[in-house]
Design an enzyme around this catalytic site. Structure first.
Site, PDB file in Angstrom:
ATOM      1  N   SER A 139      46.602  81.671  42.283  1.00 40.85           N
ATOM      2  CA  SER A 139      45.479  80.733  42.191  1.00 40.85           C
ATOM      3  C   SER A 139      45.489  79.841  43.411  1.00 40.85           C
ATOM      4  CB  SER A 139      45.626  79.880  40.921  1.00 40.85           C
ATOM      5  OG  SER A 139      44.718  78.795  40.930  1.00 40.85           O
ATOM      6  N   TYR A 152      50.867  74.213  35.512  1.00 41.07           N
ATOM      7  CA  TYR A 152      50.152  75.408  35.966  1.00 41.07           C
ATOM      8  C   TYR A 152      50.333  75.579  37.476  1.00 41.07           C
ATOM      9  CZ  TYR A 152      46.290  78.620  36.916  1.00 41.07           C
ATOM     10  OH  TYR A 152      45.530  79.694  37.343  1.00 41.07           O
TER      11      TYR A 152
END
Length: 233
Positions: A139, A152
């Site tokens: 990501s 995350y």
């Protein structure tokens, strides 16, 4: 660049929906025998019927489950050419100092430990087969700060470091390891409140990059791809 993946075998984790399903669809279209895996049997089997691919239930955060998956792939197909580590969960519930400890474990166990497990389980099969390609879906949060999503972000920063390092270990075995870092992507599991879904990346955009990597000429590989929407959503 090779035009097809005919004769090759691919595994896509988290393949039941969203980005994983789009990646599997693309690999099937290129001729690869494709296996999707995930935790939800009903969703997996529905997607497998739609895509005309194989489905195997697997929890990537459980070593025994991943080990069994690798054994079944080896016994059934005898090889693995493409491994796409797409399975992941988000975590954007507020500042780290208020996060429940078990939520940290859940995020890291799936997003980072799970990738270690799949590479640990499948790398020997790829080595014995003479090579292959591993694509880890990370990501943009693995490149930039993400307030209220620190766990995350940590999992994705860790995944990037893992990917760069394992790439050096495996390149001598003709295994190319790449990491893809998409920006905001519109999926049912990641709605990105306040952003325009029409301007966000779509799952097919990520699938296109995976296909590009898997069909790249053998003398080179892209170790990292950062994928951004053309217009900020």
């Amino acid at each position: 660049m090779k035009e097809t993946l005919s004769g090759q075998v691919a595994v896509v984790t988290g393949g039941g929906r969203g980005i994983g399903a789009a990646i599997a669809r693309k690999l099937v279209s290129l001729g690869a025998t494709t296996i999707i895996c995930g935790r939800q049997r009903d969703r997996l089997e529905q997607t497998a019927r739609e895509l005309q691919c194989e489905a195997l239930v697997c929890d990537v955060s459980d070593w025994n489950s991943v080990s069994l998956l690798a054994e079944r792939v080896k016994e059934t197909f005898g090889r693995l050419d493409v491994l796409v580590n797409n399975a992941g969960i988000g975590g954007f519930g507020g500042p780290l100092h208020t996060m429940p400890v078990n939520k940290w474990d859940e995020i890291l166990n799936t997003n980072l430990r799970g990738v270690f497990y799949t590479m640990r389980a499948f790398a020997p099969l790829m080595i014995s087969g003479g090579g292959g390609h591993v694509v880890n879906i990370s990501s943009i949060a693995g490149k930039n700060p993400l307030p209220n999503g620190a766990a995350y972000a940590a999992s994705k920063w860790g995944l990037n470091g893992l990917s760069y390092s394992i790439a050096e270990e495996l390149r001598g075995h003709n295994i190319r390891v790449s990491v893809v870092c998409p920006g905001s992507t519109h999926t049912e599991l990641s709605p990105h409140e306040g952003k325009n879904p029409n301007k966000m990346l779509q799952p097919d955009d990520v699938a296109h990059v995976v296909a590009m990597l898997a069909t790249q000429a053998p003398q080179s590989f892209a170790s990292e791809v950062i994928l951004r929407p053309t217009q900020k959503p």
